[in-house]
Every structure is written in structure tokens, then in C-alpha cells.
Enzyme design. Structure first.
Site, PDB file in Angstrom:
ATOM      1  N   ASN A  34      14.921  12.720   8.397  1.00  0.00           N
ATOM      2  CA  ASN A  34      15.598  13.801   7.687  1.00  0.00           C
ATOM      3  C   ASN A  34      14.565  14.495   6.815  1.00  0.00           C
ATOM      4  OD1 ASN A  34      18.600  14.648   7.181  1.00  0.00           O
ATOM      5  ND2 ASN A  34      17.581  14.851   5.210  1.00  0.00           N
ATOM      6  N   LYS A  77      21.701  22.369  10.924  1.00  0.00           N
ATOM      7  CA  LYS A  77      22.513  23.580  10.880  1.00  0.00           C
ATOM      8  C   LYS A  77      22.022  24.593  11.921  1.00  0.00           C
ATOM      9  CE  LYS A  77      24.432  26.733   7.497  1.00  0.00           C
ATOM     10  NZ  LYS A  77      24.134  27.505   6.296  1.00  0.00           N
ATOM     11  N   SER A 130      31.294  17.366  20.930  1.00  0.00           N
ATOM     12  CA  SER A 130      32.604  17.576  20.311  1.00  0.00           C
ATOM     13  C   SER A 130      33.301  16.247  20.056  1.00  0.00           C
ATOM     14  CB  SER A 130      33.492  18.439  21.209  1.00  0.00           C
ATOM     15  OG  SER A 130      34.766  18.578  20.609  1.00  0.00           O
ATOM     16  N   GLY A 132      34.120  15.567  16.450  1.00  0.00           N
ATOM     17  CA  GLY A 132      34.059  15.338  15.013  1.00  0.00           C
ATOM     18  C   GLY A 132      33.338  14.036  14.714  1.00  0.00           C
ATOM     19  N   LYS A 184      30.600  24.688  25.224  1.00  0.00           N
ATOM     20  CA  LYS A 184      31.073  24.158  23.930  1.00  0.00           C
ATOM     21  C   LYS A 184      31.710  25.269  23.099  1.00  0.00           C
ATOM     22  CE  LYS A 184      31.405  21.295  20.370  1.00  0.00           C
ATOM     23  NZ  LYS A 184      31.592  22.047  19.161  1.00  0.00           N
ATOM     24  N   HIS A 187      35.090  25.843  24.456  1.00  0.00           N
ATOM     25  CA  HIS A 187      35.901  24.707  23.993  1.00  0.00           C
ATOM     26  C   HIS A 187      36.423  24.991  22.582  1.00  0.00           C
ATOM     27  CE1 HIS A 187      36.144  21.189  21.332  1.00  0.00           C
ATOM     28  NE2 HIS A 187      36.578  20.496  22.372  1.00  0.00           N
ATOM     29  N   ASN A 188      35.534  25.450  21.693  1.00  0.00           N
ATOM     30  CA  ASN A 188      35.949  25.720  20.317  1.00  0.00           C
ATOM     31  C   ASN A 188      36.929  26.882  20.243  1.00  0.00           C
ATOM     32  OD1 ASN A 188      33.989  23.768  19.863  1.00  0.00           O
ATOM     33  ND2 ASN A 188      33.252  24.740  18.006  1.00  0.00           N
ATOM     34  N   GLU A 191      40.161  25.551  21.206  1.00  0.00           N
ATOM     35  CA  GLU A 191      40.614  24.744  20.064  1.00  0.00           C
ATOM     36  C   GLU A 191      41.306  25.645  19.023  1.00  0.00           C
ATOM     37  OE1 GLU A 191      38.071  22.937  16.480  1.00  0.00           O
ATOM     38  OE2 GLU A 191      37.480  22.133  18.436  1.00  0.00           O
ATOM     39  N   TYR A 192      40.723  26.793  18.719  1.00  0.00           N
ATOM     40  CA  TYR A 192      41.364  27.768  17.816  1.00  0.00           C
ATOM     41  C   TYR A 192      42.757  28.127  18.344  1.00  0.00           C
ATOM     42  CZ  TYR A 192      37.284  29.280  14.948  1.00  0.00           C
ATOM     43  OH  TYR A 192      36.236  29.368  14.061  1.00  0.00           O
TER      44      TYR A 192
END
Length: 483
Positions: A34, A77, A130, A132, A184, A187-188, A191-192
Site C-alpha cells: 500500500n 481508485k 463484483s 462487494g 462489469k 453489470h452495474n 444493478e441500478y
């Protein structure tokens, strides 16, 4: 000493930590790094205590621990941080080494990065992950794309840690360039749509029928045993059951303004660029935007009047109608998502396996549901299926739900309860099944004011005509025509 580690992972936020622990559980040796190195020590002393995870305090130290070809996964990020880490890594890596971006990167950035990293002799993977934090720890859905030569070197790791459905891993190679991140992103977007549809069903029961969270918990619990069985229905049931410190339902105390990270918006932007009408996902994105206008809505509620929202009649029958409307609308949402992936595949020359994508989404991810098994079957039967709505299973499902779907949308309109996703799903269905739409008038208007030309039903496709509508216009047509 011979390097021991199979893979390095940079970024020790919750997703990164859980993926490391998941890899460790499956017998892979991971180097954790990190940018803020104190996080490495904290992770090794706490969450990773007793594991074989190795800590690194610099990129040099991290790279030195890796077996060749070196595999370095970024969980940082999206955006500039990914580009910065690529630049930090390149001087320490050799041709054939692999950089993996597991964040929610924009697919166009991934296309650019694949070309750039390959130009340096290295390989690059952009992968959707995906599920979480729980998925990352216990088995996510993983959607890798990028340099095909990299896949054999990460396949065992990715398929090892991925969720399994009937023994099959929810991870398979998606395609070249940005294909993994594109899938992906879609997919999101779906999901919305799923979350908005569930929210509209909840609002109809709460506002229209006056049901309590406990009553709705029972209903969602029942729905989860049938066609709607899915992770999002399951967590909705659990959320409705959750009590605050005073014993009342916590959900009622949560402010009704939704946040968003941007992947839904990207999906809609891509659909507009490709000319694909993913109307339901678009409405889901805009519904979040409307929810964010809380103060304006509170002020408007005092001035803008509508009907009383109370829905009378057979409550049980209407609840079943809502369930059917939700199921039919969900079918439309997925049909639109698959339309978008098909158009993107044609645009970017990706060879997407649509049944395989449904299988990847069946476990581990946020939109996992029994429903996806039927999508896989549809594409297994007909890999060239142009639209899910035309598959016999989904055609019958819509036929069975259609009366209820229409009655729910009509009742919501009469009672002033907003159901933008239910409504747009039905409007799309009716548009898609219409042999003739009023676009002939629209084309006449465009030709009238801008000489944009039109085609004729009595002439072959591809011949364009212009009319002097006013009698004093010219005969010169506009030079560009866009379908």
C-alpha cells in the site's frame, strides 16, 4: 533466495484486503503493498495475522518477492491513480510480466492502458470484480479482459477465488481490450435498474397500500422463494426486518437521497454513443438524480398537487400484480443490457460469450439471481439471439405477467405514485413490438425544417428523398443523414 509469491496486490482498502485473504485461503502466496506503508503493517498484525501473506514496504521489495511472470494486481481508485501506479511499476517489471487493474475503471481507459502496457512488452488485464466486501472475501464474480496472453497465467488464481455455481467458477475470459471492464460496467447498470425496480415495488406497497416494513419483509421473503429469487431481494427482506436502537424500522429513518459512483452514468453514456435504448437503466440513473433534489422536492410537495395515493381493493391480488410487474420489467432491463453488450462487441470487435456472462453473474455478484440461469439457457440454445424478449421462455413470462404489469403502471399513474422504471420498461416493450411507430411524422418534420431527407415505404431501403414542403423551399437536401 527464490521468490515465493504468486501475485502481489496493491491497495489495502476493504476489497483489496478481502481479495488477499481469499487468495491466501486458496493456497496462493500474496504480497501486500500500500502506498501508505503503515497500512501494510497494520494488515499483517491484524486481519492477515497467522496467514502466509507477505508484506512489502516498497515496490522494489514487492517485485523481488514475485515468481515470474510477475503478476501485480491494483485495487486502487479508478482514474489517475491507476495510471500513476502503472508508471511506478513499469521500471521494475520485465517483458511478459502482468499488470491487473481490479477497480471499477472506465472501459475506454482500459483499452488505452492495454495498448500502452503492451507497447512496453508487458501484458495488461482490466477485470471487473463484483460482490462487494463479502464477495471479495468468500467468492466474487470476476470478469477479466485485456491481453489474451495474460489469461493462462492468472486463470488458476481468479477461478480459484471466484464464486462457484454448480461447481463452475463465476469467472471466465471475457475478451480483448476493455471487454472485462465493459461487461462489469453493464453489470452495474443492470444493478441500478434492479435496485430502482425493487424501490418502486416497495414504494407502491408503502405509499399505495400502507404496508409496514414488517409486512413487506414477509412479502419480499416470499418473493425470494420464487422467480425473483436473488441477492437484492434477499437483502431487501433483511433491511426491512432491521430495527433501530428504539425498536422501530431503521429503513424509515434513512434519508431518501441516493448516491452513485458513476458506473450507471457511464453505461447510459455508452448506450447513447452506440444508439441503444437502455431506457430502464437511464431512468434508474435519473431517479437517483431526482432523489438528490431533496430540498426542492420538499418545497414542491407543498405546492404541486396530485391525487391521494391510497390504492383500494383486493390487497393480496395487487401485491401479486406488483410482483409480476417487477418480474416483467426486470426481463426488459436485462434484455436492454444484453442489447448494449452486443452493440459494444460489434463496435470494438469483441467476441463476447453471452451465456458465459450470465453464468459469471449467477454467483458472487450483486445482481446474482436464479433468473440468470434462464438467460444462460437462452443463449446456449441460440448464441445469435438478437433480443432476450424473443426467447420462448421470456416471451411466455412476459405474456403471463402482461395484464398485471399494465394494471400496476396504470394504477400508479392514476394515484400519482412515481414508477419511472416500471413505466419505461412497458413503453419499451410496446415500442419494440410495434411494427409501425410515429417516426414517419418525425422524419417529415426533420425534412421540413432541415432538409434532412427520409426513406419511403414504397421504395427500397437506402434511397433518400427530400420534399419542398412549402412550395418556396429549394430542392437541395442536407448532406448528412444519421440513422
Amino acid at each position: 533466495m527464490e521468490p515465493q509469491a504468486d501475485i502481489a496486490l496493491i491497495g489495502l482498502a476493504v476489497m483489496g484486503q478481502n481479495l488477499i485473504l481469499n487468495m491466501n485461503d486458496h493456497g496462493f502466496t500474496v504480497v501486500a503493498y500500500n502506498r501508505t506503508v503503515e497500512k501494510v503493517d497494520h494488515f499483517l498484525a491484524n486481519e492477515a495475522k497467522g496467514t502466509k501473506v507477505i508484506g512489502a514496504h516498497s515496490i522494489e521489495e514487492m517485485v523481488a518477492q514475485l515468481k515470474k511472470p510477475r503478476r501485480v494486481m491494483l485495487m486502487v481508485k479508478a482514474g489517475q491513480p491507476v495510471d500513476e501506479f502503472i508508471e511506478h511499476l513499469l521500471p521494475h517489471l520485465e517483458p511478459g510480466d502482468i499488470i491487473i487493474d481490479g477497480g471499477n475503471s472506465l472501459f475506454e481507459d482500459t483499452i488505452r492502458r492495454v495498448k500502452y502496457v503492451e507497447s512496453k512488452g508487458l501484458l495488461y488485464i482490466g477485470t471487473g470484480v463484483s460482490g462487494g466486501e463479502e464477495g471479495a472475501r468468500r467468492g466474487p464474480s470476476i470478469m477479466p479482459g485485456g491481453s489474451p496472453a495474460a489469461w493462462p497465467h492468472v486463470k488458476d488464481i481468479f477461478q480459484g477465488i471466484a464464486a462457484k455455481v454448480d461447481g463452475a467458477p463465476c469467472c471466465e475470459w471475457v475478451g480483448e481490450g476493455g471487454a472485462g471492464h465493459y461487461v462489469k460496467m453493464v453489470h452495474n447498470g443492470i444493478e441500478y435498474g434492479d435496485m430502482q425496480l425493487i424501490g418502486e415495488a416497495y414504494n407502491l406497497m408503502k405509499t399505495g397500500l400502507g404496508l409496514t416494513p414488517d409486512q413487506m419483509r414477509e412479502i419480499f421473503g416470499e418473493w425470494n422463494k420464487g422467480e425473483l429469487n436473488s441477492y437484492l431481494i434477499e437483502i431487501t427482506r433483511d433491511i426491512l426486518a432491521f430495527k433501530d436502537a428504539d425498536g422501530s424500522a431503521l429503513v424509515d429513518k434513512i434519508l431518501d437521497t441516493a448516491g452513485q459512483k458513476g458506473t450507471g452514468k457511464w453505461t447510459v453514456e455508452s448506450s447513447q454513443n452506440l444508439g441503444i435504448p437502455i431506457t430502464l437503466i437511464a431512468e434508474a440513473v435519473y431517479a437517483r438524480c431526482v432523489s438528490a433534489m431533496k430540498e426542492e422536492r420538499v418545497a414542491a410537495a407543498k405546492k404541486l398537487k396530485g391525487p391521494k395515493p391510497t390504492i383500494k381493493g383486493d390487497q393480496k391480488k395487487f401485491i401479486e400484480a406488483i410482483r409480476q410487474a417487477l418480474y416483467a420489467s426486470k426481463i426488459v432491463s436485462y434484455a436492454q443490457g444484453y442489447m448494449l453488450m452486443r452493440a459494444a462487441a460489434a463496435e470494438h470487435k469483441w467476441n463476447l460469450n453471452y451465456g458465459g456472462i450470465a453464468l459469471m453473474w449467477r454467483g458472487g455478484c450483486i445482481i446474482r439471481s436464479a433468473f440468470l440461469g434462464e438467460i444462460k439457457k437462452a443463449f446456449d440454445k441460440n448464441p445469435k439471439l438478437s433480443n432476450l424478449l424473443l426467447d420462448p421462455f421470456f416471451r411466455k413470462a412476459i405474456k403471463d405477467c402482461q395484464r398485471s404489469w399494465r394494471s400496476v403502471v396504470a394504477m400508479a399513474a392514476k394515484k400519482g405514485i412515481p414508477v419511472p422504471a416500471f413505466s419505461t420498461a412497458l413503453a419499451f416493450y410496446d415500442s419494440y413490438r410495434s411494427e409501425r411507430l410515429p417516426a414517419n411524422l418525425l422524419q417529415a418534420q426533420r425534412d421540413y425544417f432541415g432538409a434532412h431527407t427520409y426513406e419511403r415505404v414504397d421504395q427500397p431501403r437506402g434511397q433518400f428523398f427530400h420534399t419542398n414542403w412549402t412550395g418556396h423551399g429549394g430542392t437541395t437536401a442536407s448532406s448528412t443523414y444519421t440513422v
